[in-house]
Design an enzyme around this catalytic site. Structure first.
Site, PDB file in Angstrom:
ATOM      1  N   GLU A   1      -4.040   7.056  -3.601  1.00  0.00           N
ATOM      2  CA  GLU A   1      -3.866   6.117  -2.730  1.00  0.00           C
ATOM      3  C   GLU A   1      -3.873   4.641  -3.598  1.00  0.00           C
ATOM      4  OE1 GLU A   1      -5.587   6.546   1.246  1.00  0.00           O
ATOM      5  OE2 GLU A   1      -5.726   8.705   0.704  1.00  0.00           O
TER       6      GLU A   1
ATOM      7  N   GLU B   1      -9.396  12.139  10.887  1.00  0.00           N
ATOM      8  CA  GLU B   1      -8.765  11.923   9.575  1.00  0.00           C
ATOM      9  C   GLU B   1      -9.878  12.151   8.664  1.00  0.00           C
ATOM     10  OE1 GLU B   1      -5.982   8.379   7.682  1.00  0.00           O
ATOM     11  OE2 GLU B   1      -7.640   7.767   8.839  1.00  0.00           O
TER      12      GLU B   1
ATOM     13  N   TYR C   1     -11.580  12.508   4.426  1.00  0.00           N
ATOM     14  CA  TYR C   1     -11.567  12.262   2.809  1.00  0.00           C
ATOM     15  C   TYR C   1     -12.621  13.050   2.192  1.00  0.00           C
ATOM     16  CZ  TYR C   1      -8.350   8.259   3.593  1.00  0.00           C
ATOM     17  OH  TYR C   1      -7.465   7.157   4.366  1.00  0.00           O
TER      18      TYR C   1
ATOM     19  N   TYR D   1      -7.458  14.789   0.888  1.00  0.00           N
ATOM     20  CA  TYR D   1      -7.294  13.849   2.159  1.00  0.00           C
ATOM     21  C   TYR D   1      -6.316  15.095   3.144  1.00  0.00           C
ATOM     22  CZ  TYR D   1      -4.735  10.710   5.175  1.00  0.00           C
ATOM     23  OH  TYR D   1      -4.262   9.875   6.114  1.00  0.00           O
TER      24      TYR D   1
ATOM     25  N   ASN E   1       0.933  -1.223   0.082  1.00  0.00           N
ATOM     26  CA  ASN E   1      -0.119   0.084   0.150  1.00  0.00           C
ATOM     27  C   ASN E   1       0.852   1.217  -0.181  1.00  0.00           C
ATOM     28  OD1 ASN E   1       0.240  -1.477   2.553  1.00  0.00           O
ATOM     29  ND2 ASN E   1      -0.571   0.521   3.293  1.00  0.00           N
TER      30      ASN E   1
END
Length: 232
Positions: A219, A122, A124, A113, A80
């Protein structure tokens, strides 16, 4: 056993927070910095903040171009990674423009982000994604129309997970464009952050008072693809 979507969300959460500052690099003579399988880094490039992280399992190259441009290629359907350009600190009133190409094969997001503190959040704003819809792993709180498009508003809780402040329990806030912008070629758009943040607040999702970084990020998780995005 976690669903694939839960794994994807968790993995990307881990990916993002490992992007702690290890060095700051301005582009050399041609304004380019290339990394492939190198440790995470954050810094400035041609007047923009950038953040790049990879666990090293994929063949990945991140390149900072001129101004707000960056490009990312990854392959191998393994590992990732997350990288992008924007600002540090972020803002509750920034109007963000992006354009370029986004060609994922598998699990991937293209999103605004970022993080806040007090409280630790966090967040998005997902403009496009590959094979996985991130809203499948979150609780829907409502919807909002911003910049002429409809978005699902969602929230998840991360328990004892890595964050910009170490291992913490924190909330993830989401706006997921529905329908998504089609990946696979040219892509562009505008994200008015205040529209999303105000909509979140109206359903009880309150960002923190202190903004950390805010980027347009590409991502990927166990996938392949390429992205070349200019942020302004």
């Amino acid at each position: 056993m976690l669903s694939p979507s839960s794994i994807f969300v968790a993995a990307l959460s881990v990916a993002s927070v490992f992007a702690v500052p290890t060095n700051s690099t301005e582009g050399a003579a041609f304004g380019l910095v290339e990394r492939s399988g190198t440790p995470p880094s954050q810094g400035t490039s041609n007047g923009f903040f950038y953040s790049w992280w990879t666990d090293g399992a994929a063949q990945a190259t991140y390149t900072n171009g001129g101004g707000g441009q960056y490009s990312l290629t990854w392959s191998g359907n393994n590992g990732n990674l997350v990288g992008g350009k924007g600002w540090n600190p972020g803002s509750a009133s920034r109007v963000i423009h992006y354009s370029g190409t986004y060609q994922p094969s598998g699990n991937s997001y293209l999103s605004v982000y970022g993080w806040t503190r007090n409280p630790l959040i966090e967040y998005y704003v997902v403009e496009s994604y590959g094979s996985f819809n991130p809203s499948s792993a979150a609780s829907k709180k409502g919807s909002v129309t911003c910049d002429g498009a409809s978005y699902d508003i969602l929230q998840t809780t991360r328990v004892n997970q890595p964050s910009i402040d170490g291992t913490q329990t924190f909330q993830q806030f989401w706006s997921v464009r529905n329908p998504k912008k089609n990946p696979g070629g040219s892509i562009s758009g505008t994200v008015t952050t205040s529209c999303h943040f105000n909509a979140w607040r109206s359903v009880g999702m309150n960002l923190g008072t202190e903004f950390n970084y805010q980027i347009v990020a590409t991502e990927g998780f166990q996938s392949s693809g390429s992205s070349s995005i200019t942020v302004s």
